[in-house]
Design a protein around this motif. Structure first.
Motif, PDB file in Angstrom:
ATOM      1  N   PRO B 329      -1.911  12.726 -25.256  1.00  0.00           N
ATOM      2  CA  PRO B 329      -2.505  11.700 -26.095  1.00  0.00           C
ATOM      3  C   PRO B 329      -3.982  11.536 -25.746  1.00  0.00           C
ATOM      4  CG  PRO B 329      -0.493  10.891 -25.034  1.00  0.00           C
ATOM      5  CD  PRO B 329      -0.793  12.234 -24.447  1.00  0.00           C
ATOM      6  N   ARG B 330      -4.822  11.386 -26.721  1.00  0.00           N
ATOM      7  CA  ARG B 330      -6.272  11.178 -26.561  1.00  0.00           C
ATOM      8  C   ARG B 330      -7.047  12.414 -26.118  1.00  0.00           C
ATOM      9  NH1 ARG B 330      -7.373   5.454 -26.566  1.00  0.00           N
ATOM     10  NH2 ARG B 330      -5.371   4.419 -26.474  1.00  0.00           N
ATOM     11  N   TRP B 331      -6.366  13.542 -25.941  1.00  0.00           N
ATOM     12  CA  TRP B 331      -7.099  14.755 -25.562  1.00  0.00           C
ATOM     13  C   TRP B 331      -8.163  15.067 -26.604  1.00  0.00           C
ATOM     14  CZ3 TRP B 331      -8.434  19.623 -27.155  1.00  0.00           C
ATOM     15  CH2 TRP B 331      -8.788  20.562 -26.155  1.00  0.00           C
ATOM     16  N   ASP B 332      -7.764  14.993 -27.879  1.00  0.00           N
ATOM     17  CA  ASP B 332      -8.706  15.297 -28.960  1.00  0.00           C
ATOM     18  C   ASP B 332      -9.879  14.319 -28.995  1.00  0.00           C
ATOM     19  OD1 ASP B 332      -8.066  17.637 -30.599  1.00  0.00           O
ATOM     20  OD2 ASP B 332      -6.109  16.661 -30.841  1.00  0.00           O
ATOM     21  N   ALA B 333      -9.586  13.055 -28.718  1.00  0.00           N
ATOM     22  CA  ALA B 333     -10.658  12.056 -28.749  1.00  0.00           C
ATOM     23  C   ALA B 333     -11.691  12.349 -27.665  1.00  0.00           C
ATOM     24  CB  ALA B 333     -10.079  10.657 -28.578  1.00  0.00           C
ATOM     25  N   VAL B 334     -11.212  12.734 -26.479  1.00  0.00           N
ATOM     26  CA  VAL B 334     -12.129  13.067 -25.382  1.00  0.00           C
ATOM     27  C   VAL B 334     -12.919  14.330 -25.725  1.00  0.00           C
ATOM     28  CG1 VAL B 334     -12.280  13.743 -22.951  1.00  0.00           C
ATOM     29  CG2 VAL B 334     -10.700  11.934 -23.635  1.00  0.00           C
ATOM     30  N   ALA B 335     -12.206  15.323 -26.279  1.00  0.00           N
ATOM     31  CA  ALA B 335     -12.888  16.566 -26.670  1.00  0.00           C
ATOM     32  C   ALA B 335     -13.977  16.261 -27.699  1.00  0.00           C
ATOM     33  CB  ALA B 335     -11.876  17.564 -27.239  1.00  0.00           C
ATOM     34  N   ALA B 336     -13.650  15.404 -28.665  1.00  0.00           N
ATOM     35  CA  ALA B 336     -14.618  15.052 -29.706  1.00  0.00           C
ATOM     36  C   ALA B 336     -15.862  14.437 -29.075  1.00  0.00           C
ATOM     37  CB  ALA B 336     -13.981  14.074 -30.690  1.00  0.00           C
ATOM     38  N   HIS B 337     -15.649  13.486 -28.159  1.00  0.00           N
ATOM     39  CA  HIS B 337     -16.753  12.793 -27.504  1.00  0.00           C
ATOM     40  C   HIS B 337     -17.648  13.785 -26.755  1.00  0.00           C
ATOM     41  CE1 HIS B 337     -18.838   9.761 -25.132  1.00  0.00           C
ATOM     42  NE2 HIS B 337     -18.478  10.399 -24.025  1.00  0.00           N
ATOM     43  N   HIS B 351     -12.410  17.506 -34.020  1.00  0.00           N
ATOM     44  CA  HIS B 351     -11.555  16.875 -33.008  1.00  0.00           C
ATOM     45  C   HIS B 351     -11.317  15.393 -33.310  1.00  0.00           C
ATOM     46  CE1 HIS B 351     -10.729  20.075 -30.206  1.00  0.00           C
ATOM     47  NE2 HIS B 351     -12.004  20.444 -30.208  1.00  0.00           N
ATOM     48  N   TYR B 352     -12.355  14.705 -33.830  1.00  0.00           N
ATOM     49  CA  TYR B 352     -12.147  13.304 -34.203  1.00  0.00           C
ATOM     50  C   TYR B 352     -11.081  13.205 -35.301  1.00  0.00           C
ATOM     51  CZ  TYR B 352     -15.835  10.939 -31.538  1.00  0.00           C
ATOM     52  OH  TYR B 352     -16.586  10.392 -30.533  1.00  0.00           O
ATOM     53  N   ALA B 353     -11.157  14.131 -36.283  1.00  0.00           N
ATOM     54  CA  ALA B 353     -10.177  14.095 -37.375  1.00  0.00           C
ATOM     55  C   ALA B 353      -8.768  14.348 -36.829  1.00  0.00           C
ATOM     56  CB  ALA B 353     -10.541  15.123 -38.448  1.00  0.00           C
ATOM     57  N   ALA B 354      -8.662  15.315 -35.904  1.00  0.00           N
ATOM     58  CA  ALA B 354      -7.351  15.605 -35.308  1.00  0.00           C
ATOM     59  C   ALA B 354      -6.855  14.398 -34.505  1.00  0.00           C
ATOM     60  CB  ALA B 354      -7.447  16.830 -34.402  1.00  0.00           C
ATOM     61  N   ALA B 355      -7.773  13.751 -33.787  1.00  0.00           N
ATOM     62  CA  ALA B 355      -7.391  12.574 -33.001  1.00  0.00           C
ATOM     63  C   ALA B 355      -6.928  11.449 -33.923  1.00  0.00           C
ATOM     64  CB  ALA B 355      -8.567  12.104 -32.143  1.00  0.00           C
ATOM     65  N   ALA B 356      -7.603  11.306 -35.069  1.00  0.00           N
ATOM     66  CA  ALA B 356      -7.220  10.259 -36.026  1.00  0.00           C
ATOM     67  C   ALA B 356      -5.811  10.496 -36.536  1.00  0.00           C
ATOM     68  CB  ALA B 356      -8.211  10.215 -37.188  1.00  0.00           C
ATOM     69  N   ALA B 357      -5.497  11.753 -36.841  1.00  0.00           N
ATOM     70  CA  ALA B 357      -4.168  12.069 -37.369  1.00  0.00           C
ATOM     71  C   ALA B 357      -3.082  11.742 -36.349  1.00  0.00           C
ATOM     72  CB  ALA B 357      -4.099  13.543 -37.759  1.00  0.00           C
ATOM     73  N   ARG B 358      -3.445  11.770 -35.054  1.00  0.00           N
ATOM     74  CA  ARG B 358      -2.435  11.532 -34.023  1.00  0.00           C
ATOM     75  C   ARG B 358      -2.453  10.103 -33.483  1.00  0.00           C
ATOM     76  NH1 ARG B 358      -3.382  15.722 -29.545  1.00  0.00           N
ATOM     77  NH2 ARG B 358      -1.635  14.566 -28.658  1.00  0.00           N
ATOM     78  N   ALA B 359      -3.381   9.287 -33.970  1.00  0.00           N
ATOM     79  CA  ALA B 359      -3.489   7.915 -33.451  1.00  0.00           C
ATOM     80  C   ALA B 359      -2.211   7.153 -33.763  1.00  0.00           C
ATOM     81  CB  ALA B 359      -4.682   7.205 -34.089  1.00  0.00           C
ATOM     82  N   ASP B 360      -1.831   6.253 -32.839  1.00  0.00           N
ATOM     83  CA  ASP B 360      -0.581   5.539 -33.081  1.00  0.00           C
ATOM     84  C   ASP B 360      -0.810   4.097 -33.524  1.00  0.00           C
ATOM     85  OD1 ASP B 360      -1.372   4.418 -30.768  1.00  0.00           O
ATOM     86  OD2 ASP B 360       0.356   5.046 -29.574  1.00  0.00           O
ATOM     87  N   ASN B 361      -2.036   3.734 -33.814  1.00  0.00           N
ATOM     88  CA  ASN B 361      -2.225   2.443 -34.472  1.00  0.00           C
ATOM     89  C   ASN B 361      -3.379   2.539 -35.472  1.00  0.00           C
ATOM     90  OD1 ASN B 361      -4.760   1.042 -33.400  1.00  0.00           O
ATOM     91  ND2 ASN B 361      -3.748   1.837 -31.559  1.00  0.00           N
TER      92      ASN B 361
END
Lengths: 137, 379
Positions: B329-337, B351-361
């Motif tokens: 979880p959040r790997w993509d968000a960190v990669a995006a940053h 990566h932000y788009a991928a992180a958004a698709a996996r966000a749980d809220n």
């Protein structure tokens, strides 16, 4: 009053709308913000009118699962997102009439997208089954 | 006994009481009480005017209820003014009860629910509301948990680890509403800190206070996420920060380091920085190295990668990230940053788009989608 489920479909096997709408991360940031603000406003309006029951978003990740007979593992589908009927979320409303449910769905479908134009996504309106009659004569 | 008669009279009685200016809910309760009296007494002596009888009795019930409400309030006020009980007497009980509720045989979800019910004293309805499930569902979950731990012995000192994990879980649930689980977790941890002698308990309390202090700035009024670096630091709760830092320093001085003290130290470094740019990242990284040594976990390493990115540059951060499972979880968000800091806008956006698709809220998904949209413009 009757309850209706308003289901937001992202159907990939037929056109979402008359024009092709790119995924949300391709929009301008202010367009994304306008879309989110619209959704918040819609929920607030439904709460104010006493018609709001529930609204939830769903993650796009989903798996179909089926029982496959005794002693066998259940069947699941693969990650074929492009052929799945993705359900992005729902509202449940408690309204006076089917017409009102349609009106809310149509309004929800008018949420702004790129250039502020309505994205016109499909929203399916399904009535809830009512309770059985308490007296059957 | 004529049920139909009571059913016909009840609304009339209610009407009289409400017309006299009584509160609707209180009047309804009084009518219910009067009906109970009627069921009890009428079979022996049926009044000549049942409606008048019910109105009189319901009126009296209403007065009784108001009186007992007033005296309850007086009692509570008196109780509130009394000094709190000293810690010594409840030392064993608090820890014992918490340990029982946080038994390893329970799933984390059940342990959290049972803790809130038994130690937090919340009603099943409140807990159900906090977890957005129907009350009967939560009632089932709690009674199943009670059955699981009935007869379990779980009262030794080592058990405090499990308790701390559950309290941290309660804190992280962080729902707001009529029940604020973060506040509740802090309250319970305070209770535990008063009853035990373990620097890790103080470390966890400090960690919660230091995180909680940032809450006023963490969301916009409409609920959108504000990243740490963009928060208005003047809106942080500085009294909580001061308390957290004091607790942490006292705990660290006892030289029994543990993962919660380390996490609190990292939180303290963030809270202490006057601006995001002035964050002492080299020290943050040192603490993350300590954390990985003490309690190695993919999540700790993921956070460490962010700190590496700040200290040694985004390339080094990305190298640290590549050693971890992209499924985290959040790997993509960190990669995006990190990609954004490296100037790779396209990669960052993907990566932000991928992180958004996996966000749980929803709030987090909106925030990440917006980041992707921001980077995707001007292409």
């Amino acid at each position: 009053m009757a309850k209706y489920l308003l289901l937001k479909h992202y159907r990939s096997d037929h056109a979402i709308a008359a024009e092709d709408i790119p995924p949300m991360d391709q929009w301008q940031p202010d367009e994304v913000e306008a879309h989110i603000a619209f959704m918040h406003r819609l929920n607030a309006e439904l709460e104010a009118s006493g018609e709001f029951v529930d609204a939830q978003g769903l993650s796009p990740e989903g798996t179909f699962v089926r029982y496959d007979g005794d002693g066998r593992p259940p069947v699941t589908d693969g990650p074929f997102a492009e052929t799945k009927d993705l359900i992005a979320g729902w509202w449940i409303v408690d309204v006076e009439s089917r017409e009102r449910a349609h009106e809310i769905a149509a309004y929800g479908s008018s949420a702004p997208g790129p250039g502020g134009r309505p994205i016109r996504e499909w929203i399916e309106v399904r009535p809830f089954m009512g309770p059985p009659p308490s007296v059957s004569e | 006994m004529n049920d139909q008669l009571l059913r016909d009279l009840a609304p009339q009685v209610l009407g009289v009481l409400v017309r006299r200016g009584n509160d609707f809910a209180a009047a309804e309760d009084a009518v219910q009480d009067a009906l109970v009296e009627a069921v009890r007494h009428w079979p022996d002596a049926m009044p000549s005017d049942p409606l008048a009888w019910l109105v009189t009795v319901a009126g009296r019930k209403l007065v009784d209820a108001q009186r007992s409400e007033a005296s309850r309030r007086r009692r509570e006020r008196r109780d509130h003014q009394e000094p709190p009980p000293g810690p010594t007497e409840q030392v064993d009980d608090t820890l014992l009860l918490l340990s029982r509720c946080c038994h390893p045989a329970l799933t984390p979800g059940s342990a959290v629910a049972l803790t809130l019910r038994a130690v937090g004293g919340l009603t099943t309805a409140q807990i159900a509301q906090a977890f957005l499930v129907p009350e009967p569902t939560m009632a089932q979950r709690i009674s199943r948990a009670k059955r699981t731990v009935s007869g379990a012995r779980f009262d030794t000192a080592g058990d405090v680890t499990a308790v701390l994990r559950v309290l941290y879980l309660v804190f992280n649930e962080g729902f707001t509403g009529s029940v604020d689980l973060a506040e509740e977790a802090i309250r319970l941890t305070r209770q535990l800190a008063a009853a035990t002698d373990d620097p890790e308990v103080d470390g966890l309390l400090a960690l919660m206070l230091l995180h909680h202090a940032r809450r006023p700035a963490r969301r916009t009024p409409s609920g959108a996420v504000v990243a740490l670096a963009d928060q208005d630091r003047s809106r942080w709760h500085h009294a909580s920060i001061a308390e957290g830092v004091d607790l942490l320093q006292a705990a660290l001085a006892r030289d029994r380091l543990g993962e919660y003290q380390v996490q609190a130290a990292i939180a303290a470094l963030h809270d202490d920085a006057p601006t995001a740019a002035e964050t002492d990242w080299p020290q943050v990284l040192e603490w993350y190295d300590e954390l990985v040594r003490l309690a190695d976990s993919p999540v700790a390493r993921l956070n460490r990668a962010v700190a590496v990115g700040e200290v040694d540059g985004p390339r080094a951060g990305l190298a640290a990230l590549r050693e971890l499972d992209p499924g985290l979880p959040r790997w993509d968000a960190v990669a995006a940053h990190l990609h954004e800091r490296a100037g790779e806008r396209d990669l960052a956006a993907a990566h932000y788009a991928a992180a958004a698709a996996r966000a749980d809220n929803q709030a987090e998904r909106d925030h990440l989608t917006l980041q992707a949209a921001r980077l995707n413009q001007r292409r």
